[in-house]
Design an enzyme around this catalytic site. Structure first.
Site, PDB file in Angstrom:
ATOM      1  N   LYS A  51     -13.896 -25.313   8.221  1.00 18.84           N
ATOM      2  CA  LYS A  51     -12.857 -26.355   8.268  1.00 18.84           C
ATOM      3  C   LYS A  51     -13.474 -27.747   8.068  1.00 18.84           C
ATOM      4  CE  LYS A  51     -11.673 -27.956  12.464  1.00 18.84           C
ATOM      5  NZ  LYS A  51     -11.748 -29.393  12.756  1.00 18.84           N
ATOM      6  N   ASN A  52     -14.555 -28.021   8.784  1.00 18.74           N
ATOM      7  CA  ASN A  52     -15.099 -29.383   8.768  1.00 18.74           C
ATOM      8  C   ASN A  52     -15.869 -29.712   7.493  1.00 18.74           C
ATOM      9  OD1 ASN A  52     -13.883 -29.865  11.156  1.00 18.74           O
ATOM     10  ND2 ASN A  52     -15.725 -29.717  12.421  1.00 18.74           N
ATOM     11  N   ARG A 122      -6.973 -36.481  12.731  1.00 16.29           N
ATOM     12  CA  ARG A 122      -7.843 -37.642  12.568  1.00 16.29           C
ATOM     13  C   ARG A 122      -8.615 -37.617  11.260  1.00 16.29           C
ATOM     14  NH1 ARG A 122      -9.173 -40.067  16.928  1.00 16.29           N
ATOM     15  NH2 ARG A 122     -11.073 -40.744  15.908  1.00 16.29           N
ATOM     16  N   CYS A 146      -8.056 -38.954  21.233  1.00 19.23           N
ATOM     17  CA  CYS A 146      -7.488 -37.606  21.309  1.00 19.23           C
ATOM     18  C   CYS A 146      -7.996 -36.952  22.581  1.00 19.23           C
ATOM     19  CB  CYS A 146      -7.798 -36.794  20.062  1.00 19.23           C
ATOM     20  SG  CYS A 146      -9.476 -36.197  19.987  1.00 19.23           S
ATOM     21  N   ARG A 151     -12.822 -41.739  20.429  1.00 21.06           N
ATOM     22  CA  ARG A 151     -13.131 -41.500  19.024  1.00 21.06           C
ATOM     23  C   ARG A 151     -12.783 -42.659  18.082  1.00 21.06           C
ATOM     24  NH1 ARG A 151     -11.713 -35.406  17.473  1.00 21.06           N
ATOM     25  NH2 ARG A 151     -13.362 -35.808  15.964  1.00 21.06           N
ATOM     26  N   ASP A 338     -19.328 -28.650  19.353  1.00 20.49           N
ATOM     27  CA  ASP A 338     -18.215 -27.747  19.037  1.00 20.49           C
ATOM     28  C   ASP A 338     -18.436 -26.328  19.563  1.00 20.49           C
ATOM     29  OD1 ASP A 338     -16.920 -29.824  17.831  1.00 20.49           O
ATOM     30  OD2 ASP A 338     -17.410 -29.244  15.780  1.00 20.49           O
ATOM     31  N   ILE A 360     -21.840 -35.963  23.251  1.00 19.24           N
ATOM     32  CA  ILE A 360     -21.164 -36.476  22.048  1.00 19.24           C
ATOM     33  C   ILE A 360     -19.795 -37.077  22.393  1.00 19.24           C
ATOM     34  CG2 ILE A 360     -20.381 -35.933  19.692  1.00 19.24           C
ATOM     35  CD1 ILE A 360     -23.399 -35.507  20.037  1.00 19.24           C
ATOM     36  N   ARG A 430      -5.327 -24.955  14.284  1.00 20.02           N
ATOM     37  CA  ARG A 430      -5.860 -26.039  13.450  1.00 20.02           C
ATOM     38  C   ARG A 430      -7.179 -25.637  12.803  1.00 20.02           C
ATOM     39  NH1 ARG A 430      -5.746 -31.766  16.192  1.00 20.02           N
ATOM     40  NH2 ARG A 430      -6.595 -32.144  14.124  1.00 20.02           N
TER      41      ARG A 430
END
Ligand code: EPU
Length: 459
Positions: A51-52, A122, A146, A151, A338, A360, A430
């Site tokens: 996804k990223n 975002r 969020c 962020r 993540d 993070i 998502r």
């Protein structure tokens, strides 16, 4: 399986009911997962595209009037949103096959990503770099905070200014313009490692006049994947994957064909699933090198991970059970934020005390209170979570607060006794492709329930 040539999936109403093949449905906001845990998972799982990585690569298609074809784009909600953004801007997006997107951004009519889109995702801010670079203007609603943190995108904006852009905030929108229509290469030093910030600046710099050097650049595999695509499009870029990226701006970019890398976080999530359920999974179509730090940490706590070939891992819990071990999240190549929530679920089953430090994001422990409701022993203090294990988890009603927190709750539910109901699973939709289907295929007892609680729905 494939939709007809040219099907525009993003035009599907997000509340529509499933198509007969079950793959095209988009999920109702009130969907829940019901998991009856305690079953060791066994079998083979295929990892989807990242996804990223697909998000910035789709944004990069805005850099050229020619067609860019992307393969292995995961069919997840964030990618549908990103695709809708491209279409709203005037790009044509065709889907000759389910995970292939052919984007032609020839007739861009507007340079604006509206609040309605940005508030749902975002990563829409990734439109800023390419729009500014190619057209010299862009307007993107400023994303708010969020669930996992505030962020900000101040570092993206400062870097655009370094490249000569004028940036202002107007009624909640970031408005950026290149005064002479074209950005100018510059030396950009990020104060803090930022993944989408690095990606945005890479995309801004490829069409700028002259040379840009990005220092303290993010080194995530997704950065390298975007760089590979940009180079195929004609960009002159070196150093992706290191902390210094050098870009020599060119006059224009062309079309390209590119396949998105496997999702390293999905890979890590399934490795944890095998271990936490005491099962055995073959995780295929993955890129083990991209999660070296995760593999190392999981081996340290007693997960057996064998590499069968270059893209397949065989995973099971080792004979001595799981042992606690501390972890700190850091930018790549160290342990990723993540994977923190999934690791926390695993540590509830490990012997001993583990301290998990999140460096993070400032608020990324929302899953902890839900895990506690299932019987975990976790104490949070600032950016540290102390997990004492092993705890016998029991099914409960829990709420998913963000994407990776949802994954953590699914993992906990799979090893808990009794029934776990997870609310607000739209977060998981998502970023995890067909997660219910994948887990079921390896023996999990997991169902998606619609709003009315009737008829489990496969994804
Ligand atoms: N930061 C700033 N100012 C900026 C940009 C970032 O202060 O202008 C801070 C952030 O608040 C955070 C840190 O820097 O504290 C790192 O944030 P980064 O910019 O690297 O995060 P991101 O680019 O917004 C991406 C992923 C996230 C992943 C992080 C960290 C995408 C679309 N998102 O976010 O993925 O957690 O990098 O690796 O690539 C997820 O997939 O669940 C997810 C949240």
């Amino acid at each position: 399986m494939s939709p007809p040539r040219g099907t525009v999936l993003s035009n599907v109403n997000t509340r529509q009911k499933p198509s007969p093949n079950g793959l095209f449905l988009l999920h109702d906001y009130m969907d829940k997962f019901v998991i009856r845990g305690g079953k060791p998972l066994k079998g083979r799982i295929e990892i989807s595209g990242a996804k990223n990585s697909a998000l910035p690569c789709l944004a990069a298609t805005l850099l050229t009037p020619e067609t860019v074809t992307l393969h292995n784009v995961p069919y997840v909600k964030d990618l549908i949103t990103q695709r809708r953004l491209l279409e709203d801007l005037g790009a044509t997006v065709l889907t000759p096959e389910l995970r292939t997107h052919k984007v032609t951004a020839k007739n861009i009519q507007t340079y604006e990503a509206p609040y309605e889109l940005v508030k749902t995702m975002r990563a829409s801010v990734l439109a800023l770099g390419p729009l500014l670079s190619r057209f010299g203007k862009a307007k993107v609603s400023l994303p708010g905070g969020c669930a996992i943190g505030t962020r900000p995108i101040d570092l993206h904006l400062k870097a655009f200014e370094k490249l000569g852009a004028e940036v202002s905030l107007e009624s909640g929108d970031v408005v950026a313009t290149a005064p002479k229509g074209r950005l100018v290469g510059a030396d950009v030093q990020f104060e803090k490692v930022t993944v989408t910030g690095t990606e945005n600046v890479m995309m801004a710099a490829v069409l700028a006049a002259g040379k840009t050097t990005i220092r303290n650049a993010a080194r995530e595999p997704e950065i390298e994947d975007l760089a590979d695509l940009l180079i195929k499009m004609g960009a002159r870029l070196t150093g992706a994957g290191t902390d210094t990226i050098e870009i020599e701006g060119v006059e224009g970019l062309g079309g390209a064909e590119h396949s998105i890398i496997p999702d390293r976080i999905e890979t890590g999530t399934f490795i944890v699933a095998a271990a936490i359920t005491g099962g055995e999974l073959e995780v295929s179509k993955c890129e083990p090198e991209h999660i070296a730090a995760v593999i190392e940490q999981l081996e340290r706590v007693g997960v057996e991970i064998e590499q069968l070939d270059e893209s397949t891992l065989k995973v099971r819990q080792g004979g001595d059970g799981l042992k606690a071990s501390d972890v700190t999240t850091e930018p790549h190549p160290l342990f990723p934020t993540d994977m923190q929530a999934q690791y926390m679920a695993l540590m509830t089953q490990a012997e001993g005390t583990s301290t998990i430090t999140e460096t993070i994001f400032e608020n990324r422990f929302m899953h902890a209170s839900e895990l506690i409701r299932m019987g975990a022993d976790i104490a949070i203090s600032g950016n540290q979570a102390v997990v004492r294990g092993p705890s016998k988890l029991t099914g409960a009603r829990v709420i998913a607060s963000d994407l990776r927190a949802s994954a953590s709750l699914v993992l906990a539910g799979l090893c808990a006794s009794g029934e776990t109901t997870i609310d607000r699973v739209y977060h998981i939709d998502r970023g995890y492709e067909t997660i219910v289907r994948k887990f079921k295929s390896v023996g999990a007892d997991i169902e998606r329930l619609t709003e009315h609680g009737a008829g489990g729905r496969e994804t």
